[in-house]
Design an enzyme around this catalytic site. Structure first.
Site, PDB file in Angstrom:
ATOM      1  CB  ALA A  71      -0.958   0.351   1.518  1.00  0.00           C
ATOM      2  CB  THR A  72       4.171   2.742   1.854  1.00  0.00           C
ATOM      3  OG1 THR A  72       4.009   2.530   2.433  1.00  0.00           O
ATOM      4  CG2 THR A  72       4.642   3.521   1.369  1.00  0.00           C
ATOM      5  CG  ASN A 151      -3.279   3.794  10.361  1.00  0.00           C
ATOM      6  OD1 ASN A 151      -3.644   4.769   9.927  1.00  0.00           O
ATOM      7  ND2 ASN A 151      -1.462   3.974  10.992  1.00  0.00           N
ATOM      8  CD  GLN A 179      -5.697  -1.117   8.446  1.00  0.00           C
ATOM      9  OE1 GLN A 179      -6.411  -1.844   9.142  1.00  0.00           O
ATOM     10  NE2 GLN A 179      -4.289  -0.933   8.742  1.00  0.00           N
ATOM     11  CB  SER A 199      -1.773  -3.545   1.767  1.00  0.00           C
ATOM     12  OG  SER A 199      -0.414  -4.902   1.709  1.00  0.00           O
ATOM     13  CG  HIS A 201       0.788  -7.407   5.312  1.00  0.00           C
ATOM     14  ND1 HIS A 201       1.133  -6.603   6.722  1.00  0.00           N
ATOM     15  CD2 HIS A 201       0.670  -5.765   4.810  1.00  0.00           C
ATOM     16  CE1 HIS A 201       0.384  -4.758   6.559  1.00  0.00           C
ATOM     17  NE2 HIS A 201       1.513  -5.149   6.064  1.00  0.00           N
ATOM     18  CB  THR A 237      10.294  -9.953 -12.354  1.00  0.00           C
ATOM     19  OG1 THR A 237      11.324 -10.061 -13.364  1.00  0.00           O
ATOM     20  CG2 THR A 237       9.187 -11.580 -12.717  1.00  0.00           C
ATOM     21  CB  CYS A 324       3.146   1.478   9.551  1.00  0.00           C
ATOM     22  SG  CYS A 324       2.514   0.921   8.471  1.00  0.00           S
TER      23      CYS A 324
END
Length: 376
Positions: A71-72, A151, A179, A199, A201, A237, A324
């Protein structure tokens, strides 16, 4: 091991996601950009299938989903990529004080060049004041970025209304939905967003993979150049195994998030009720209703968050705020932005539940946290 109650920092990989990934870490190891043999073909097909699953979860077209490292990077690609592509000489960027650093630091960096940046305050409950937002926009506004679900405090912003306000002045609207995806119904068509970051994760998928939704017709230039992968927008890749895991996680979320949310919400209320009884001065941060299931950001007034997190760390895993930006402890900037004093902000702990949280774990966590009452 302690009970894990930090699901907003990251989620464990769902076993079904892990199983889907394994073949692409072993025998199906091909490069998805190798088009001359079966190894490349099967990897390419797997990426295509995963892209469709991610797109389906947010009601997007497959070719509107660009894979990134997380996401960053997605937030950076959305904002910096739009800035690079702008040909209308719009020079205003608007965001909100409670945004993730991936947005705030990017906006602050762009402020050093030709951009007029506006960082809006929020109300005490964490919501954006729509009238204040409307007054901040003009025909020079290029992009507005507002997080869908916070978040730290879990507050859900009125994304549809914000999109309408942005579009009324011709501005592009980006939302960091990291989130929100997998926790609430995210629909890019109903929301009217132009760019959306996410994201894997945070939705029971692997770390190191994310995506940026780019509405068809919105012009974004790449910020990483090279082999022109991902529709020419993100060179490098594509990591097949991670993408497959992301796709599987999104497919599971598509079918399970509503049931997950109901169960998690019930457990969250159970924990909150227990804490409320044990701590008469308990402070809940953020809107009481407009928040994602599973988020509890509370202050046990008289106890610092740092003390609490360390005290219970052998039995339950919780946090003082954003994972983060927690290398150096400071009072939550989100709680400060809500208007709380430094002293109150220093008490804020984030407890976040998820798919694998059990009722027994919540009962145990209630006991562990309740024992802190003796130290107040």
């Amino acid at each position: 091991m302690p009970i894990y109650l930090d699901y907003q920092a990251t989620t464990p990989i769902d076993p079904r996601v892990r199983r889907a990934m394994l073949p692409y870490l072993e025998e199906k190891f091909g490069n998805p950009h190798s088009d001359g043999h079966v190894f490349g073909w099967e990897a390419s097909d797997a990426v295509k299938s995963a892209r469709a699953k991610v797109a389906e979860l947010i009601n997007a077209d497959d070719d509107e989903v660009v894979f990134t490292s997380g996401a960053t990077e997605s937030c950076n690609l959305a904002i910096r990529g739009l800035v690079k592509a702008d040909t209308e000489s719009r020079n205003r960027i608007v965001t909100v004080a409670t945004e993730h650093p991936a947005v705030l630091e990017t906006v602050k960096d762009l402020q050093r060049s030709r951009f007029d940046t506006v960082i809006l305050p929020v109300e005490r409950d964490g919501l954006v004041n729509l009238s204040v937002l409307k007054d901040a926009l003009d025909d020079k506004t290029l992009i507005v970025s507002v997080m869908a679900a916070n978040n730290e405090i879990g507050v859900i912003q009125p994304i549809e209304k914000i999109a309408e306000i942005c579009h009324s002045v011709g501005a592009i609207f980006h939302t960091d939905a990291t989130q929100a995806v997998g926790r609430i119904d995210v629909d890019v068509e109903n929301w009217g967003v132009d760019l959306l970051s996410m994201s894997a994760h945070k939705v029971y998928g692997p770390k190191g993979i994310g995506a940026l939704y780019i509405r068809s017709g919105v012009k974004v230039d790449p910020i990483i150049t090279g082999g022109m992968q991902e529709f020419g927008l993100r060179s490098g890749t594509v990591p097949t195994a991670l993408v497959v895991g992301f796709g599987e996680a999104c497919e599971l979320a598509n079918y399970e998030f509503a049931n997950d949310a109901r169960r998690i919400d019930s457990l969250t209320k159970q924990l909150y009720c227990c804490l409320e009884k044990r701590f008469p001065n308990l402070q809940l941060f953020g809107h009481t209703e407009k928040r994602i299931a599973g988020n509890l950001n509370v202050g046990l007034l008289g106890l610092s968050a740092q003390y609490i997190v360390k005290k219970v760390s052998n039995r339950i895993a919780i946090s003082t705020g954003s994972a983060c930006s927690s290398a150096i402890y400071e009072p939550s900037r989100v709680l400060i932005a809500l208007g709380y004093s430094r002293e109150v902000a220093e008490t804020g702990i984030r407890i976040s539940l998820g798919r694998f949280t059990t009722s027994q774990e919540i009962e145990t966590a209630s006991v562990v946290l309740s024992e802190l009452n003796d130290t107040v």
